[in-house]
Write an enzyme that holds these catalytic residues in place. Structure first.
Site, PDB file in Angstrom:
ATOM      1  N   ASP A   1      -4.177  -2.308  -3.545  1.00 25.24           N
ATOM      2  CA  ASP A   1      -4.213  -2.271  -2.081  1.00 25.24           C
ATOM      3  C   ASP A   1      -3.342  -3.390  -1.540  1.00 25.24           C
ATOM      4  OD1 ASP A   1      -5.786  -1.296   0.465  1.00 25.24           O
ATOM      5  OD2 ASP A   1      -5.670  -3.481   0.574  1.00 25.24           O
TER       6      ASP A   1
ATOM      7  N   TYR B   1       0.761  -8.759   4.415  1.00 22.28           N
ATOM      8  CA  TYR B   1       0.371  -9.768   3.422  1.00 22.28           C
ATOM      9  C   TYR B   1       1.604 -10.494   2.881  1.00 22.28           C
ATOM     10  CZ  TYR B   1      -3.981  -7.024   3.324  1.00 22.28           C
ATOM     11  OH  TYR B   1      -5.116  -6.330   3.660  1.00 22.28           O
TER      12      TYR B   1
ATOM     13  N   LYS C   1      -0.088  -0.719   4.356  1.00 20.05           N
ATOM     14  CA  LYS C   1      -0.591  -0.610   5.742  1.00 20.05           C
ATOM     15  C   LYS C   1       0.536  -0.844   6.739  1.00 20.05           C
ATOM     16  CE  LYS C   1      -4.903  -2.442   3.957  1.00 20.05           C
ATOM     17  NZ  LYS C   1      -4.619  -3.475   2.951  1.00 20.05           N
TER      18      LYS C   1
ATOM     19  N   HIS D   1      -2.938  -0.336   9.955  1.00 17.75           N
ATOM     20  CA  HIS D   1      -3.726  -1.534   9.630  1.00 17.75           C
ATOM     21  C   HIS D   1      -4.782  -1.830  10.694  1.00 17.75           C
ATOM     22  CE1 HIS D   1      -3.172  -5.479   7.162  1.00 17.75           C
ATOM     23  NE2 HIS D   1      -4.433  -5.292   7.465  1.00 17.75           N
TER      24      HIS D   1
HETATM   25  P1  NAP Z   1     -13.068 -10.075  -1.419  1.00 23.00           P
HETATM   26  O1  NAP Z   1     -12.367  -9.160  -2.342  1.00 23.00           O
HETATM   27  O2  NAP Z   1     -14.464  -9.768  -1.008  1.00 23.00           O
HETATM   28  O3  NAP Z   1     -13.095 -11.555  -2.022  1.00 23.00           O
HETATM   29  C1  NAP Z   1     -11.940 -12.165  -2.513  1.00 23.00           C
HETATM   30  C2  NAP Z   1     -12.312 -13.585  -2.937  1.00 23.00           C
HETATM   31  O4  NAP Z   1     -13.333 -13.530  -3.940  1.00 23.00           O
HETATM   32  C3  NAP Z   1     -11.155 -14.337  -3.545  1.00 23.00           C
HETATM   33  O5  NAP Z   1     -11.245 -15.663  -3.063  1.00 23.00           O
HETATM   34  C4  NAP Z   1     -11.410 -14.288  -5.054  1.00 23.00           C
HETATM   35  O6  NAP Z   1     -10.930 -15.466  -5.657  1.00 23.00           O
HETATM   36  C5  NAP Z   1     -12.927 -14.221  -5.105  1.00 23.00           C
HETATM   37  N1  NAP Z   1     -13.433 -13.403  -6.222  1.00 23.00           N
HETATM   38  C6  NAP Z   1     -12.997 -12.172  -6.613  1.00 23.00           C
HETATM   39  N2  NAP Z   1     -13.701 -11.734  -7.665  1.00 23.00           N
HETATM   40  C7  NAP Z   1     -14.611 -12.700  -7.941  1.00 23.00           C
HETATM   41  C8  NAP Z   1     -15.619 -12.818  -8.944  1.00 23.00           C
HETATM   42  N3  NAP Z   1     -15.822 -11.861  -9.834  1.00 23.00           N
HETATM   43  N4  NAP Z   1     -16.372 -13.952  -8.937  1.00 23.00           N
HETATM   44  C9  NAP Z   1     -16.171 -14.926  -8.012  1.00 23.00           C
HETATM   45  N5  NAP Z   1     -15.222 -14.866  -7.045  1.00 23.00           N
HETATM   46  C10 NAP Z   1     -14.455 -13.757  -7.021  1.00 23.00           C
HETATM   47  O7  NAP Z   1     -12.257 -10.322  -0.054  1.00 23.00           O
HETATM   48  P2  NAP Z   1     -10.839  -9.888   0.541  1.00 23.00           P
HETATM   49  O8  NAP Z   1      -9.711 -10.357  -0.285  1.00 23.00           O
HETATM   50  O9  NAP Z   1     -10.899 -10.290   1.948  1.00 23.00           O
HETATM   51  O10 NAP Z   1     -10.868  -8.286   0.508  1.00 23.00           O
HETATM   52  C11 NAP Z   1     -10.386  -7.522  -0.587  1.00 23.00           C
HETATM   53  C12 NAP Z   1      -9.110  -6.794  -0.235  1.00 23.00           C
HETATM   54  O11 NAP Z   1      -9.333  -5.923   0.871  1.00 23.00           O
HETATM   55  C13 NAP Z   1      -7.984  -7.694   0.265  1.00 23.00           C
HETATM   56  O12 NAP Z   1      -7.358  -8.420  -0.754  1.00 23.00           O
HETATM   57  C14 NAP Z   1      -7.093  -6.681   0.932  1.00 23.00           C
HETATM   58  O13 NAP Z   1      -6.357  -5.958  -0.041  1.00 23.00           O
HETATM   59  C15 NAP Z   1      -8.144  -5.799   1.619  1.00 23.00           C
HETATM   60  N6  NAP Z   1      -8.412  -6.220   3.020  1.00 23.00           N
HETATM   61  C16 NAP Z   1      -8.044  -5.379   4.027  1.00 23.00           C
HETATM   62  C17 NAP Z   1      -8.265  -5.726   5.345  1.00 23.00           C
HETATM   63  C18 NAP Z   1      -7.867  -4.779   6.437  1.00 23.00           C
HETATM   64  O14 NAP Z   1      -7.776  -5.216   7.593  1.00 23.00           O
HETATM   65  N7  NAP Z   1      -7.646  -3.519   6.139  1.00 23.00           N
HETATM   66  C19 NAP Z   1      -8.898  -6.943   5.667  1.00 23.00           C
HETATM   67  C20 NAP Z   1      -9.280  -7.779   4.634  1.00 23.00           C
HETATM   68  C21 NAP Z   1      -9.050  -7.407   3.321  1.00 23.00           C
HETATM   69  P3  NAP Z   1      -9.656 -15.552  -6.646  1.00 23.00           P
HETATM   70  O15 NAP Z   1      -8.570 -14.650  -6.140  1.00 23.00           O
HETATM   71  O16 NAP Z   1      -9.291 -17.007  -6.554  1.00 23.00           O
HETATM   72  O17 NAP Z   1     -10.137 -15.172  -8.023  1.00 23.00           O
END
Ligand code: NAP
Length: 350
Positions: free
Chosen positions: A50, A55, A85, A118
């Site tokens: 994704d 980004y 997006k 997005h």
């Molecule tokens: P998330 O996936 O809930 O959390 C990411 C964070 O959790 C990172 O800091 C990562 O650290 C840590 N992490 C991941 N796996 C872990 C584990 N097994 N144990 C402990 N910590 C862990 O949050 P997000 O990045 O906000 O959301 C995921 C994806 O959704 C984004 O990357 C993006 O692609 C998408 N997104 C889309 C939108 C939108 O507006 N459409 C908004 C937000 C996000 P490390 O990387 O340091 O390991």
């Protein structure tokens, strides 16, 4: 609600959308970290990534996928399910094609498997992700979301996107698109995790045959961006590693106060211990058992692997109920800077 989960959601045109993909929203990671993460993820079996124009790392995603094609891990880029997006400054239907071509070039593909809008909010056309006027105010545009959707449909006609969908749209915005669409949106990507279930919106979409993707599925546990901007000196976040301070200060306008962490929840600790799994695995499995796709982000190999291991166990109805009880916090991504826009999606209940 079944405890069995399929490895793919099948989209209306037959495309298989893996239910777990790698998120790449990596503002604080150093250059190259997403490229490495994508390569590692493909090695261990991920076939969905994704990403987003905003980004600013689509090129790294493209490089990672290309490297795995070159070394034979994948035989064809079409084995991948790439989501990207359309950014807020690219909504003008007259320029959607040329703007989206930049994403295709970054990703080194002729076509993506899924393109979503997005945000329903449009900003002044151009390449500045967050255009501001001389008074430092963000510059909105008012492109009609229906017109933008028509531009998205043309990308499908042109073979540039296999599937199209939405992100951060509320129910009434999804309904408006459904009413006028020639090609119906096949996916809505929104915030979903145990603290913020988004249950009504997700159920509405599922009832309309629209797949749902959970972003921030782990409630973004150790994001340094929880910190106010003046505390960025914490060791984990080095200012020099941040891609763009403007991006951080605008984009990460999140709720304030002491943030809950999934790692502190006794219910999740107990269930994880009982299953011999980790808390992130339990949380991802909980969302998957709601028939919702997950895209956890990590640039840490051990976590990328851990997050993918969610098919070897299941949660009982009672365990699901216990986790539902955590659904008691507001969303993380409030995007306050956009709250004056007429299409700001979060004034409505869902
Ligand atoms: P998330 O996936 O809930 O959390 C990411 C964070 O959790 C990172 O800091 C990562 O650290 C840590 N992490 C991941 N796996 C872990 C584990 N097994 N144990 C402990 N910590 C862990 O949050 P997000 O990045 O906000 O959301 C995921 C994806 O959704 C984004 O990357 C993006 O692609 C998408 N997104 C889309 C939108 C939108 O507006 N459409 C908004 C937000 C996000 P490390 O990387 O340091 O390991």
């Amino acid at each position: 609600m079944s405890s069995d989960i399929a490895e793919f959601a099948v989209l209306p045109n037959g495309t298989k959308y893996p239910v777990i993909g790698l998120g790449t929203h990596n503002v604080t990671g150093g250059p190259g970290s997403v490229r490495k993460a994508v390569k590692y993820a493909i090695d261990i079996g991920y076939r969905s990534v994704d990403c987003a124009y905003a980004y600013e790392n689509e090129k790294e995603v493209g490089d990672g996928i290309q490297a795995k094609l070159d070394d034979g891990t994948i035989k064809d880029k079409k084995e991948m399910f790439i989501t990207t997006k359309l950014w807020n400054t690219h909504h003008n239907p007259r320029h959607i094609k040329e703007n989206f071509q930049k994403s295709l070039d970054n990703l080194k593909v002729n076509c993506v498997q899924l393109l979503v809008i997005h945000w329903p909010i449009s900003l002044k056309d151009g390449d500045d992700l967050f255009p501001k006027d001389k008074n430092d105010q963000i510059m909105f545009a008012n492109h009609d979301i229906i017109d933008t959707w028509k531009g998205m449909e043309e990308l499908v006609d042109a073979g540039m996107a296999e599937n199209i969908g939405l992100s951060n749209f509320n129910k009434s915005q999804v309904e408006r698109i459904l009413q006028s669409a020639r090609i119906k949106p096949c996916n809505l990507q929104v915030e979903i995790h145990p603290y913020f279930s988004n249950r009504k919106l997700a159920n509405f979409c599922l009832s309309k045959g629209i797949t749902v993707t959970a972003y921030a599925p782990l409630a973004n546990p150790d994001s340094p961006l929880w910190l106010p901007i003046n505390q960025l000196s914490k060791p984990r976040l080095k200012l020099k590693d941040c891609r763009s301070l403007t991006f951080i200060s605008l984009y990460y306008n999140r709720r304030k106060g002491k943030e809950p962490s999934i790692f502190d929840e006794p219910v999740l600790k107990d269930i994880a211990q009982k299953k011999g799994k980790t808390i992130p695995q339990v949380v991802l499995r909980f969302i998957l058992q709601r028939n919702i796709i997950v895209i956890p982000k990590s640039v840490t190999p051990s976590r990328i692997k851990e997050n993918f291991d969610v098919f070897s166990f299941s949660l009982s109805p009672d365990e699901m109920e216990q986790i539902w009880a955590l659904d008691k916090y507001p969303r993380i991504w409030i995007e306050k800077w956009a709250s004056e826009h007429k299409e700001y999606p979060f004034h409505e209940d869902f």
